[in-house]
Design an enzyme around this catalytic site. Structure first.
Site, mmCIF file in Angstrom:
data_model
loop_
_atom_site.group_PDB
_atom_site.id
_atom_site.type_symbol
_atom_site.label_atom_id
_atom_site.label_comp_id
_atom_site.label_asym_id
_atom_site.label_seq_id
_atom_site.Cartn_x
_atom_site.Cartn_y
_atom_site.Cartn_z
ATOM 1 N N SER A 123 25.320 -28.553 -29.650
ATOM 2 C CA SER A 123 25.591 -27.116 -29.557
ATOM 3 C C SER A 123 26.907 -26.667 -30.169
ATOM 4 C CB SER A 123 25.521 -26.672 -28.093
ATOM 5 O OG SER A 123 24.183 -26.638 -27.662
ATOM 6 N N LYS A 131 26.373 -24.199 -32.794
ATOM 7 C CA LYS A 131 26.301 -22.763 -32.520
ATOM 8 C C LYS A 131 27.535 -22.014 -33.027
ATOM 9 C CE LYS A 131 23.412 -23.009 -28.312
ATOM 10 N NZ LYS A 131 22.952 -24.409 -28.391
ATOM 11 N N TYR A 161 23.034 -19.579 -20.571
ATOM 12 C CA TYR A 161 23.166 -20.391 -21.785
ATOM 13 C C TYR A 161 21.766 -20.665 -22.335
ATOM 14 C CZ TYR A 161 25.192 -23.878 -24.900
ATOM 15 O OH TYR A 161 25.613 -24.577 -26.009
ATOM 16 N N GLU A 208 34.318 -20.636 -25.924
ATOM 17 C CA GLU A 208 34.768 -20.203 -24.598
ATOM 18 C C GLU A 208 36.274 -20.388 -24.547
ATOM 19 O OE1 GLU A 208 32.570 -23.195 -22.696
ATOM 20 O OE2 GLU A 208 30.650 -22.363 -23.363
ATOM 21 N N LYS A 245 34.297 -26.004 -27.027
ATOM 22 C CA LYS A 245 32.838 -26.017 -27.052
ATOM 23 C C LYS A 245 32.363 -27.458 -26.965
ATOM 24 C CE LYS A 245 28.764 -24.218 -27.207
ATOM 25 N NZ LYS A 245 28.314 -25.310 -26.301
ATOM 26 N N SER A 290 25.632 -31.508 -27.253
ATOM 27 C CA SER A 290 24.859 -32.711 -26.917
ATOM 28 C C SER A 290 23.492 -32.664 -27.583
ATOM 29 C CB SER A 290 24.635 -32.821 -25.401
ATOM 30 O OG SER A 290 25.832 -32.751 -24.684
#
Length: 394
Positions: free
Chosen positions: A93, A96, A179, A301, A344, A347
């Protein structure tokens, strides 16, 4: 076998994190003792690998633009090939963050507006809940309670559109954080289409070259397969990521520690980039929602810094990752901050990754491994290393 890219091989040092008093003679990044950094990394990483049976791992650290790489173990149990900073890993991820960057880039190029509604760009979703879900909602996990994964029954784009058109959310857009791969995946599809490219083309032909990431891929070419680590799941079975609907956009990037650390440096403005791309990167750090324990940016985040480890770990609990968390919109959105910890995780079935950086200190880290293991230990190791380096600098 372990190697350091800046120095000759050094003896492995064991033990706990060394205290700042041992390094009172070290005052700046330029005078940091590389032996001390190696000891710091060893003491954090070696126990982690032993506890979770991790075959191979690479740690990349940037300190005011100076890079350090530490390699442990093998990229494949079968071949015994040593991991290097040029080994390809799945980053899950963390992919992203590239999707969010691409969406910002498309906006800067005048191809879309992130405040527009999703159905403005996907005619098949007209008349659905996506009439009221903005592209910003897709980029911040606030579209509603979309599932974390695209349902198994969805095997192509037509089935995806049918699923999304009939999806019934429990929450209004912008009220809860859930999420979800489908939301960021949809954003990636829209951003790439706005640039008249497939998502793979948009990253491999536009974003990666401009970022200077020459060894990053959605589809690993045959000429690079020898560099592609074998992943291992929690049962130690060999696995690699499977193709799937929106997989490329949500978790499909394969890259090296060298490239990913370069990306982290680009995020803290350490490389000369064309202004549209630098702006696109910077704007992914804009804070859109107060989640309580953290601020939700565009995929990234962030936490006010300095911060204790336990407070960062609150943003990585099972409840936050898999549940619905009420959020408060930040109006107007919070401009990118400097004194923050931005991170971030990522996985796949056989890989685990983590990236974190502190813009004000031009300090960042990437952790890549070819085994899936829990998120909190990754965050803990990243925190131990970066805060340990801060102590070395004092």
């Amino acid at each position: 076998m372990q190697r350091h890219t800046l120095l000759a091989t050094m003896p492995l040092l064991s033990g706990v994190l060394l205290t700042a008093t041992l390094f009172s003679n070290v005052t700046t990044a330029e005078t940091l003792n590389t032996k001390d950094i190696q000891s710091l990394v060893d003491s954090a990483v070696k126990p982690l690998m032993a506890e979770y049976g991790i075959p191979g791992a690479v740690i990349g650290i940037t300190i005011e633009g100076k890079q350090y790489f530490y390699q442990y173990g093998v990229s494949s149990k079968t071949t015994g090939q040593s991991v290097t900073e040029h080994t390809l890993f799945e980053i899950g991820s963390i992919s992203k963050t590239f999707t969010a960057t691409l969406a910002n880039y498309a906006q800067i190029e005048g191809k879309l507006s992130l405040t527009d509604m999703t159905s403005d760009y996907v005619p098949a979703l007209k008349g659905s809940h996506f009439d009221k879900i903005s592209l910003i909602n897709l980029a911040t996990h606030t579209a509603g309670d979309l599932p974390m994964q695209v349902p198994d029954k969805v095997t192509n784009n037509a089935e995806l559109m049918d699923y999304l058109k009939h999806w019934q959310p429990s929450f209004a857009p912008g009220t809860h954080r859930n999420y979800a791969n489908p939301s960021i995946g949809l954003l990636g599809m829209i951003a790439a289409q706005s640039l008249d490219k497939t998502f793979q083309q948009a990253l491999e032909q536009t974003l990666f070259p401009q970022l200077g990431m020459a060894s990053s891929y959605i589809q690993v070419p045959s000429s690079k397969m020898a560099d592609y680590a074998q992943g291992y799941n929690k049962q130690d079975m060999p696995v690699r990521v499977n193709p799937g609907v929106l997989a490329d956009e949500a978790y499909g990037v394969k890259t090296t520690a060298t490239d990913l650390l370069h990306f982290v440096e680009a995020n803290i403005q350490m490389h000369p980039l064309a202004k549209p791309l630098q702006t696109a990167l910077d704007e992914t750090h804009t804070g859109y929602f107060d989640v309580g324990m953290m601020t939700q940016d565009m995929i990234w985040e962030h936490y006010s810094y300095p911060i204790d480890l336990d407070k960062i770990l609150m943003g990585h609990t099972q409840e936050v990752v898999f549940g619905s968390t009420p959020v408060k919109p930040i109006v107007p959105p919070l401009a990118p901050q400097q004194n923050v910890w931005i991170n971030k995780t990522g996985s796949t079935g056989g890989f685990a990754a983590y990236a974190a950086f502190i813009p004000a200190q031009k300090l960042g880290i990437v952790l890549l491994s070819n085994k899936n293991y829990p998120v909190p230990p990754r965050v803990t190791v990243g925190y131990q290393i970066l805060t340990g380096i801060e102590k070395l600098q004092k």
